[in-house]
Design a protein around this motif. Structure first.
Motif, PDB file in Angstrom:
ATOM      1  N   ARG A  36      42.580  -9.257 -27.638  1.00  0.00           N
ATOM      2  CA  ARG A  36      43.615  -9.929 -28.421  1.00  0.00           C
ATOM      3  C   ARG A  36      44.712  -8.968 -28.865  1.00  0.00           C
ATOM      4  O   ARG A  36      45.847  -9.376 -29.074  1.00  0.00           O
ATOM      5  CB  ARG A  36      42.962 -10.653 -29.588  1.00  0.00           C
TER       6      ARG A  36
ATOM      7  N   HIS B 268      41.595 -10.281 -40.356  1.00  0.00           N
ATOM      8  CA  HIS B 268      41.162 -11.645 -40.028  1.00  0.00           C
ATOM      9  C   HIS B 268      39.649 -11.732 -39.867  1.00  0.00           C
ATOM     10  O   HIS B 268      39.004 -12.664 -40.353  1.00  0.00           O
ATOM     11  CB  HIS B 268      41.868 -12.076 -38.748  1.00  0.00           C
ATOM     12  N   GLU B 269      39.077 -10.710 -39.211  1.00  0.00           N
ATOM     13  CA  GLU B 269      37.636 -10.722 -38.943  1.00  0.00           C
ATOM     14  C   GLU B 269      36.838 -10.696 -40.238  1.00  0.00           C
ATOM     15  O   GLU B 269      35.787 -11.316 -40.344  1.00  0.00           O
ATOM     16  CB  GLU B 269      37.274  -9.505 -38.085  1.00  0.00           C
TER      17      GLU B 269
ATOM     18  N   GLU C 104      34.536 -22.356 -23.853  1.00  0.00           N
ATOM     19  CA  GLU C 104      35.412 -22.834 -24.927  1.00  0.00           C
ATOM     20  C   GLU C 104      36.361 -23.879 -24.365  1.00  0.00           C
ATOM     21  O   GLU C 104      36.620 -24.914 -24.981  1.00  0.00           O
ATOM     22  CB  GLU C 104      36.204 -21.678 -25.537  1.00  0.00           C
TER      23      GLU C 104
ATOM     24  N   ASN D   3      30.563 -24.461 -29.441  1.00  0.00           N
ATOM     25  CA  ASN D   3      31.974 -24.711 -29.720  1.00  0.00           C
ATOM     26  C   ASN D   3      32.280 -26.181 -29.963  1.00  0.00           C
ATOM     27  O   ASN D   3      33.447 -26.550 -30.083  1.00  0.00           O
ATOM     28  CB  ASN D   3      32.844 -24.172 -28.578  1.00  0.00           C
TER      29      ASN D   3
ATOM     30  N   HIS E 294      32.618 -28.887 -35.037  1.00  0.00           N
ATOM     31  CA  HIS E 294      33.851 -29.658 -35.185  1.00  0.00           C
ATOM     32  C   HIS E 294      33.647 -31.163 -35.231  1.00  0.00           C
ATOM     33  O   HIS E 294      34.618 -31.926 -35.148  1.00  0.00           O
ATOM     34  CB  HIS E 294      34.810 -29.308 -34.031  1.00  0.00           C
TER      35      HIS E 294
ATOM     36  N   SER F 211      44.769 -26.537 -33.064  1.00  0.00           N
ATOM     37  CA  SER F 211      44.175 -25.731 -34.147  1.00  0.00           C
ATOM     38  C   SER F 211      43.024 -24.884 -33.618  1.00  0.00           C
ATOM     39  O   SER F 211      42.784 -23.766 -34.088  1.00  0.00           O
ATOM     40  CB  SER F 211      43.685 -26.623 -35.284  1.00  0.00           C
ATOM     41  N   LEU F 212      42.316 -25.396 -32.622  1.00  0.00           N
ATOM     42  CA  LEU F 212      41.207 -24.638 -32.033  1.00  0.00           C
ATOM     43  C   LEU F 212      41.755 -23.512 -31.154  1.00  0.00           C
ATOM     44  O   LEU F 212      41.225 -22.396 -31.153  1.00  0.00           O
ATOM     45  CB  LEU F 212      40.300 -25.568 -31.215  1.00  0.00           C
TER      46      LEU F 212
ATOM     47  N   ASN G 280      44.617 -22.007 -31.584  1.00  0.00           N
ATOM     48  CA  ASN G 280      45.269 -21.009 -32.439  1.00  0.00           C
ATOM     49  C   ASN G 280      44.285 -19.974 -32.956  1.00  0.00           C
ATOM     50  O   ASN G 280      44.649 -18.825 -33.187  1.00  0.00           O
ATOM     51  CB  ASN G 280      45.989 -21.696 -33.603  1.00  0.00           C
ATOM     52  N   LYS G 281      43.018 -20.362 -33.096  1.00  0.00           N
ATOM     53  CA  LYS G 281      42.015 -19.396 -33.562  1.00  0.00           C
ATOM     54  C   LYS G 281      41.708 -18.344 -32.498  1.00  0.00           C
ATOM     55  O   LYS G 281      41.082 -17.329 -32.783  1.00  0.00           O
ATOM     56  CB  LYS G 281      40.715 -20.124 -33.927  1.00  0.00           C
ATOM     57  N   LEU G 282      42.141 -18.603 -31.248  1.00  0.00           N
ATOM     58  CA  LEU G 282      41.834 -17.677 -30.167  1.00  0.00           C
ATOM     59  C   LEU G 282      43.028 -16.775 -29.824  1.00  0.00           C
ATOM     60  O   LEU G 282      42.985 -16.002 -28.866  1.00  0.00           O
ATOM     61  CB  LEU G 282      41.414 -18.448 -28.906  1.00  0.00           C
TER      62      LEU G 282
END
Lengths: 576, 285
Positions: free
Chosen positions: A32, A161-162, A213, A241, A245, B279-280, B282-284
């Protein structure tokens, strides 16, 4: 003619250590950092079937251009233990770096003199800033940022963030640890610094996403209402995943007692009107056979994702293979339509999962989506997937319908479907049945219902099956045909072979017979690439088109087919 | 609907004297009195002589595979928890092929009514032993005499966590009707072990044997006592077969009651459309 070092310009960071040393976490962080710096990445992970110990590695290949495959070589190796040095030093490029904790007792006598040794007191530096020895990874990554001219601020942001749920001091100490590593590298190894990932401007935002994912989010976006999945490597992350939700998006995930129940529950839910799915790997799919047949017979829409892994039986559970093609094509006893799709990367996982739900409901039949460990568990950078998808339920109603016939004999074979509880009588019957669903055994109706169910596949072929994509030039000296995770390695290689093209298959059943016949028919040389022993796709192509492919690049050791292996094969074909 | 409306044009094809007639009749009576129909009820049957019931009954249904009605019914109930869901299963279907599902469905306490057509034999496949067949029984699969111990589904159900367990003789139609209604009203897994004669293949548990040796627990019996219920359920033999509601836990919530977001409406009642998952993603990033 290209040599094995053709790809050495691609930078690959590799992290190695024992399980439980936080490799995946720091590897994802590095990924990232790269995407936030404006680069494309591709990750490849290897791990044994253990929770602690054993050898784990994660590698990230970074480039200003899209990267779709792993490399055999390593440019910078961060070794958290001796095993990592022993196992990977021979992959190092000339001028590469091996970085490790100076005080961990790691020896590098066997390493080539062309490789630079960067020994940093990682644990000591971590402790000096008030951290624990476990932050050695953070120090190492800080040093890496310096060596690659990377943006340290991205690292610090990701650390913030982590540790957002923890006390503020934790993130602060981690920042200090990162800075300590960075400063140490600048001070002691400035001669090794190279501009690998300096910040690029004006690049589109990207996410780092794995195939699993993508499948999970694809299902959620496509309106999944019920999912039952039993844990099985490498499919488990799909349920990981989705389960968190449920409430937010309005669907139910249920862990069943076994894979038999998983598919049976999905079939029950679908008959009550829910968009339903299950996901598993080959061994779990084996247990679902009769359920597939039940779905076909009762014309119940259901999406089944099979994330293939090494086989047969338990084999190497955390390694890959493409060995289940025949298993899914012929799943369940008897003749009925099985729509079979195969994803080649995370983006296709997302799109094909979405499409699978619409297809299942339109054709009222099971749709099986193939993925594999390499796609499922590796991450790749993509721009956030855009959403042009529309939910389409096909011939479906929840109203009361006069003279309703669930299995009405229609031209296309698709009859109107209603959910249980709509007020309409029907029997979703595993027995052969008449138009209302009553069990019966008469010749004429039996034949009519068989033909009704099976002609739906031909309708699908004409109405929904797309043309497979041909990568590369229209005319070529070699035409590669393949599917699944081989896609990445092949398209990355095409850059270096302007005289090679690649036909990528994503629809397996119905099969794009005409296009494949045309492309292979005019090919000067055909190379089939797949990860199995039996050359199953070549067999399916022969069955569907009559074309027998003679040259098959087969691999079944659980590892991906690397671009270097494709190049070596192409070189030997083009030479001869 | 009135009683006759529950019949379809298909005539039952069970043997004369089959226990299924009694069970089916009782269910239809319960349905007529409670207004169960295709707008509020779903039937799920397994495979066995019992399974044919769905062809004769005018309520929407699924006839699934041998051993699998319980997970299918679970899926139906989770998708639409507002439906009355009835499972029709047999002693082979439920306790052999479907044993794993039986144990787990009981422990999860889904709001289902399980009607177990218990004739202690495999009827449809013409006479092999089932997990209910007594030791010593000579059948087509045990011609030298059965050496397996039989299983008691009530014991297993109570031990596994079922919250309503009853046993009835299929010819006691008013009693069975009453218990089916009570089972459906119960929130949680309700198992009714319906003792049925199989005149074709079980010469031991005849209608007469079952009539003579069953009795109903009276008002002094406390069905909330779990251990007492297991003891009562275990008893078998001359004049010892206890019938009625043997165990009921009214306090334990059903599985479906423990899912907050389906209390007001079923999952299938939520509008179905494309969902925004940015939204999912964006977390990645």
């Amino acid at each position: 003619m290209l040599s094995m070092s053709t790809l050495h310009h691609l930078f690959t960071l590799k992290l190695g250590g024992a399980a439980g040393q936080g490799i995946k976490s720091i590897g994802l962080t590095f990924s990232r950092i790269c995407t936030r710096s404006g680069y494309h990445i591709y990750n490849y992970t290897e791990y044994p079937s253990l929770i602690r110990g054993g050898h784990n590695m994660m590698q990230t290949t970074v480039s200003a251009d899209p990267v779709n495959s792993p490399t055999l070589h390593t440019s910078l190796l961060i070794a958290l233990n001796q095993d990592t040095v022993n196992l990977h030093h021979q992959e190092m490029v000339d001028g590469g770096i091996i970085l490790f904790d100076k005080d961990a007792g790691i020896t590098t006598d066997q390493v080539s003199s062309k490789v630079n040794i960067v020994a940093i007191p990682l644990a000591k530096l971590a402790e000096e800033v008030g951290g624990k020895a476990i932050m050695a990874n953070t120090v190492a990554m800080g040093a890496t940022m310096a060596l690659l001219k990377g943006n340290l601020q991205h690292f610090k942001d990701l650390l913030t963030h982590e540790f957002a749920d923890k006390p503020k001091e934790i993130a602060e100490i981690n920042h200090k640890a990162a800075q300590a590593g960075y400063d140490f590298a600048i001070e002691n190894f400035s001669n090794l610094i190279k501009e690998v990932i300096p910040q690029r401007q004006n690049q589109p935002m990207q996410m780092v996403i794995s195939g699993n994912e993508a499948c999970a989010f694809g299902a959620i976006s496509a309106g999944v209402q019920f999912a039952a999945m039993y844990p099985m490597t490498p499919a488990t992350n799909i349920l990981h995943n989705m389960a968190p939700h449920q409430e937010k998006f309005g669907f139910i995930y249920k862990q069943p007692e076994d894979e038999i129940a998983a598919l049976q529950m999905a079939i029950g839910a679908a008959n009550a009107g829910a968009r339903s799915m299950t996901a598993t790997s080959g061994g779990g799919f084996c247990l679902m056979q009769e359920g597939v047949s039940l779905a076909g017979m009762t014309e119940t829409p259901v999406v089944i994702i099979n994330v293939m892994r090494n086989a047969p039986a338990t084999a190497m559970p955390t390694w890959s293979e493409q060995g289940d093609l025949r298993l899914v094509l012929h799943s369940g006893h008897g003749d009925f339509p099985r729509i079979v799709l195969a994803a080649g990367d995370a983006k296709e996982c997302f799109e094909l999962t979405q499409q699978a739900f619409n297809l299942a409901e339109k054709y009222q039949t099971p749709v099986i989506l193939l993925s594999d460990k390499i796609i499922a568990e590796n991450d790749q950078s993509f721009e956030l997937f855009s959403d042009k998808f529309e939910v389409e339920r096909g011939k479906y109603s929840d109203k009361k319908i006069p003279d309703y016939k669930r299995y009405e004999l229609t031209d296309e074979g698709i009859s109107l479907r209603v959910p249980l509880g709509s007020g309409n009588f029907f029997i979703a019957n595993s027995d052969e049945h008449d138009e209302l669903g009553f069990s019966m055994e008469e010749i004429a109706m039996r034949n009519s219902q068989m033909e009704k169910r099976n002609r739906k596949l031909e309708v699908c072929r004409h109405q929904d099956m797309p043309i497979p994509k041909l990568y590369g030039p229209e005319t070529a000296d070699v035409t590669i045909i393949s599917w699944g995770s081989n896609k990445g390695s092949i398209i990355d290689v095409l850059k270096y072979y302007p005289n090679v093209n690649y036909l990528h298959l994503t629809w397996i059943n119905p099969f794009p017979i005409e296009t494949v016949k045309q492309v292979l028919g005019r090919a000067k040389y055909i190379l089939n690439i797949e990860q199995n022993y039996a050359a199953s796709m070549a067999g399916w192509i022969a069955e569907q088109t009559g074309i027998r492919i003679l040259d098959n690049l087969l691999k079944y050791d659980g590892r991906p087919i690397y671009p270097e292996e494709v190049m070596a094969k192409l070189d030997s074909i083009l030479k001869g | 609907m009135n009683l006759n409306d529950y019949n379809t044009p298909c005539q039952p094809n069970w043997c004369p004297g089959c226990g299924n007639f009694g069970t089916w009749t009782a269910w239809k009576q319960a349905a007529a009195s409670q207004n169960w129909d295709s707008s509020n009820t779903a039937l799920v049957a397994g495979i066995g002589c019992h399974g044919h019931l769905v062809n004769f009954t005018n309520v929407n249904s699924i006839e699934g595979l041998h051993g699998r009605p319980l997970p299918v019914a679970t899926g139906v109930k989770l998708a639409n928890n507002k439906l009355n869901v009835f499972v029709f299963t047999g002693d082979g279907d439920c306790l052999a092929e479907g044993g794993n599902h039986f144990m787990n469905t009981c422990r999860r306490n889904h709001d289902l009514t399980i009607i177990l057509h218990d004739n202690a034999i495999y009827g449809l496949t013409t006479g092999q032993t089932s997990p209910r067949t007594p030791m010593g029984f000579k059948s087509k699969s045990t011609p030298l005499g059965n050496i397996d111990m039989p299983l008691n589904p009530l014991e297993v159900a109570i031990a596994a966590g079922a919250t309503f367990v009853a046993r009835v003789f299929c010819m006691d139609i008013p009693k069975l009707t009453e218990i089916i209604i009570a089972a459906n009203n119960h929130k949680g897994v309700a198992l009714i072990d319906v003792l049925q004669p199989c005149p074709s293949f079980n010469p031991e548990y005849t209608a007469q044997y079952l009539k003579e040796n069953t009795y109903y627990v009276d008002d002094s019996y406390d069905p909330s006592n779990k251990l007492g219920a297991i003891e009562k359920a275990m008893a078998w033999g001359e004049k010892q077969i206890a019938c009625g509601i043997l165990y009921q836990d009214k306090k334990q919530k059903s599985y479906e009651e423990l899912i907050p977001f389906i209390q007001d409406q079923a999952i299938v009642a939520l509008p179905l459309q494309n969902r925004d998952v940015s939204s999912l993603f964006n977390k990645l990033v």
